[in-house]
Design a protein around this motif. Sequence first.
Motif, mmCIF file in Angstrom:
data_model
loop_
_atom_site.group_PDB
_atom_site.id
_atom_site.type_symbol
_atom_site.label_atom_id
_atom_site.label_comp_id
_atom_site.label_asym_id
_atom_site.label_seq_id
_atom_site.Cartn_x
_atom_site.Cartn_y
_atom_site.Cartn_z
ATOM 1 N N GLU A 125 -13.788 4.017 6.991
ATOM 2 C CA GLU A 125 -13.023 3.569 8.157
ATOM 3 C C GLU A 125 -11.581 3.218 7.784
ATOM 4 O OE1 GLU A 125 -13.143 0.034 11.580
ATOM 5 O OE2 GLU A 125 -14.803 0.296 10.172
ATOM 6 N N VAL A 126 -11.404 2.454 6.705
ATOM 7 C CA VAL A 126 -10.062 2.002 6.333
ATOM 8 C C VAL A 126 -9.247 3.143 5.732
ATOM 9 C CG1 VAL A 126 -8.761 0.443 4.840
ATOM 10 C CG2 VAL A 126 -10.812 -0.371 6.013
ATOM 11 N N LEU A 127 -9.808 3.870 4.784
ATOM 12 C CA LEU A 127 -9.056 4.936 4.127
ATOM 13 C C LEU A 127 -8.844 6.128 5.046
ATOM 14 C CD1 LEU A 127 -10.650 4.898 0.551
ATOM 15 C CD2 LEU A 127 -8.640 3.684 1.399
ATOM 16 N N GLY A 128 -9.676 6.293 6.039
ATOM 17 C CA GLY A 128 -9.474 7.382 6.980
ATOM 18 C C GLY A 128 -8.370 7.126 7.985
ATOM 19 N N SER A 129 -7.911 5.878 8.078
ATOM 20 C CA SER A 129 -6.856 5.543 9.039
ATOM 21 C C SER A 129 -5.457 5.615 8.448
ATOM 22 C CB SER A 129 -7.093 4.129 9.580
ATOM 23 O OG SER A 129 -7.017 3.167 8.525
ATOM 24 N N VAL A 130 -5.337 5.901 7.157
ATOM 25 C CA VAL A 130 -4.028 5.971 6.498
ATOM 26 C C VAL A 130 -3.908 7.338 5.823
ATOM 27 C CG1 VAL A 130 -3.882 3.476 6.154
ATOM 28 C CG2 VAL A 130 -4.933 4.912 4.399
ATOM 29 N N SER A 131 -2.709 7.617 5.334
ATOM 30 C CA SER A 131 -2.467 8.887 4.642
ATOM 31 C C SER A 131 -2.834 8.763 3.163
ATOM 32 C CB SER A 131 -1.008 9.306 4.786
ATOM 33 O OG SER A 131 -0.153 8.381 4.138
ATOM 34 N N SER A 132 -2.958 9.910 2.546
ATOM 35 C CA SER A 132 -3.291 9.914 1.116
ATOM 36 C C SER A 132 -2.176 9.304 0.273
ATOM 37 C CB SER A 132 -3.579 11.342 0.651
ATOM 38 O OG SER A 132 -2.460 12.185 0.910
ATOM 39 N N ASN A 133 -0.931 9.449 0.736
ATOM 40 C CA ASN A 133 0.182 8.830 -0.003
ATOM 41 C C ASN A 133 0.081 7.311 0.009
ATOM 42 O OD1 ASN A 133 1.324 11.323 -0.645
ATOM 43 N ND2 ASN A 133 2.523 11.384 1.244
ATOM 44 N N ASP A 134 -0.381 6.750 1.111
ATOM 45 C CA ASP A 134 -0.562 5.294 1.169
ATOM 46 C C ASP A 134 -1.662 4.845 0.211
ATOM 47 O OD1 ASP A 134 1.412 5.129 3.080
ATOM 48 O OD2 ASP A 134 0.002 5.307 4.758
ATOM 49 N N ILE A 135 -2.703 5.656 0.090
ATOM 50 C CA ILE A 135 -3.795 5.285 -0.810
ATOM 51 C C ILE A 135 -3.339 5.308 -2.262
ATOM 52 C CG2 ILE A 135 -6.114 5.953 -1.586
ATOM 53 C CD1 ILE A 135 -6.580 7.142 1.179
ATOM 54 N N LEU A 136 -2.437 6.226 -2.584
ATOM 55 C CA LEU A 136 -1.975 6.366 -3.960
ATOM 56 C C LEU A 136 -0.716 5.554 -4.250
ATOM 57 C CD1 LEU A 136 -2.475 10.225 -4.301
ATOM 58 C CD2 LEU A 136 -4.023 8.416 -5.054
ATOM 59 N N SER A 137 -0.235 4.794 -3.289
ATOM 60 C CA SER A 137 1.003 4.041 -3.461
ATOM 61 C C SER A 137 0.687 2.573 -3.742
ATOM 62 C CB SER A 137 1.878 4.175 -2.212
ATOM 63 O OG SER A 137 1.248 3.559 -1.104
ATOM 64 N N GLU A 138 1.738 1.746 -3.664
ATOM 65 C CA GLU A 138 1.564 0.308 -3.890
ATOM 66 C C GLU A 138 0.802 -0.368 -2.754
ATOM 67 O OE1 GLU A 138 5.428 -1.236 -4.432
ATOM 68 O OE2 GLU A 138 5.750 -0.280 -6.392
ATOM 69 N N ASP A 139 0.648 0.302 -1.623
ATOM 70 C CA ASP A 139 -0.117 -0.271 -0.504
ATOM 71 C C ASP A 139 -1.615 -0.275 -0.771
ATOM 72 O OD1 ASP A 139 2.278 -0.550 0.792
ATOM 73 O OD2 ASP A 139 2.113 1.345 1.892
ATOM 74 N N ARG A 140 -2.008 0.211 -1.915
ATOM 75 C CA ARG A 140 -3.429 0.285 -2.255
ATOM 76 C C ARG A 140 -4.069 -1.105 -2.279
ATOM 77 N NH1 ARG A 140 -5.434 4.110 -7.160
ATOM 78 N NH2 ARG A 140 -7.691 3.730 -7.028
ATOM 79 N N ALA A 141 -3.336 -2.101 -2.772
ATOM 80 C CA ALA A 141 -3.885 -3.467 -2.828
ATOM 81 C C ALA A 141 -4.182 -3.991 -1.431
ATOM 82 C CB ALA A 141 -2.918 -4.391 -3.549
ATOM 83 N N ALA A 142 -3.284 -3.726 -0.490
ATOM 84 C CA ALA A 142 -3.525 -4.172 0.886
ATOM 85 C C ALA A 142 -4.726 -3.458 1.491
ATOM 86 C CB ALA A 142 -2.272 -3.931 1.733
ATOM 87 N N LEU A 143 -4.904 -2.194 1.158
ATOM 88 C CA LEU A 143 -6.061 -1.457 1.669
ATOM 89 C C LEU A 143 -7.358 -2.024 1.105
ATOM 90 C CD1 LEU A 143 -4.692 2.215 1.418
ATOM 91 C CD2 LEU A 143 -4.851 0.769 3.454
ATOM 92 N N MET A 144 -7.380 -2.381 -0.185
ATOM 93 C CA MET A 144 -8.585 -2.971 -0.767
ATOM 94 C C MET A 144 -8.905 -4.311 -0.125
ATOM 95 S SD MET A 144 -8.354 -1.955 -4.820
ATOM 96 C CE MET A 144 -6.717 -2.672 -5.055
#
Length: 348
Positions: A125-144
Amino acid sequence: MKRSIYLLPAAVVILIIAFSAIFVVDEREKALVLQFGRVVSVKEDPGLAFKLPLVQEVVFYDDRILSRDIDPLEVTPSDDRRLVVDAFARFRIVDVRQFRQAVGPGGITAAEQRLDLILRSELREVLGSVSSNDILSEDRAALMLRIATGARAEASALGIQIIDVRLKRTDLPPQNLDATFARMRAEREREAADEIARGEEAAQRIRALADRTVIELTSDAGREAEIARGEADARRNNIFAEAFSGDPEFFEFYRSLTAYSRALQSNNSTLVLSPDSEFFDYLKSDGGSGATPQVPADDAIALPEAEEGSSEVEAEPSRTLVPLESAPSDDQPAQDDAPVLEGASIGN
């Protein structure tokens, strides 16, 4: 005697029953007392505790922070670029009564299976709502943090507290790696070609500037050389003019000797001149009889060397003159009334 025989087994049975009524709660555990499958009491404080023997049973649960590795999960971010995510979670059992009621006798194994379902659902649900660049960027901590917050609400119904959720690895699927690497190579080759083109352009500018500088320096040096050469020629002409005006006869004598030095070389050539030519003025006798003068062969006349920088071949320091009436050679026919001077060369 018979009484003592019966008392001993009874004492043993009593001891067994007494020991079965006592249990120890470790500081790393929590105990749940069950009676016929129903929760009677919870023992969270470490130390000795009691239960009814043969009727009640004790189930222990780990009170430490536990970790759970989630199987690699394939998610599809908002840019339709599939990723394989490997994550893990840290959790703790905070309510053993609720935990027992939620998972039943399956215990921690059943709880981990249900926790996997919760975490996988939150990851998608969370990772499907953002782009792959966001997952691989510094925003990864906020996603976790978003994943952990969403999983806590569902995990609390199991008596479990989610401490943290971490993404260990985020990779592309194997079937997409080759295409991704090819695209990366193409981008790097394009950047390299741009750098090479810019370098060649800069090299052309530097080379053109250097060529222009060389031409300018050569032109300036040639102009200065011509000016210096003209000034030197002017000074030389002035010196010759002064010398000629001071003693014209000696100057003409000097020029004749210079001409002799340039004309009379050691090459196998023949010089043919008229006997009354002005070239022999300084070789004629003083009587003026017009007879051809004889110069002893063993007497050497030292002729001056040619001027430096002249196009003529430099004369040797001394030269021996032979009689002018010598017979012509076989290769060169004699001309009328013209003496032949053997061993001489025609000056340039």
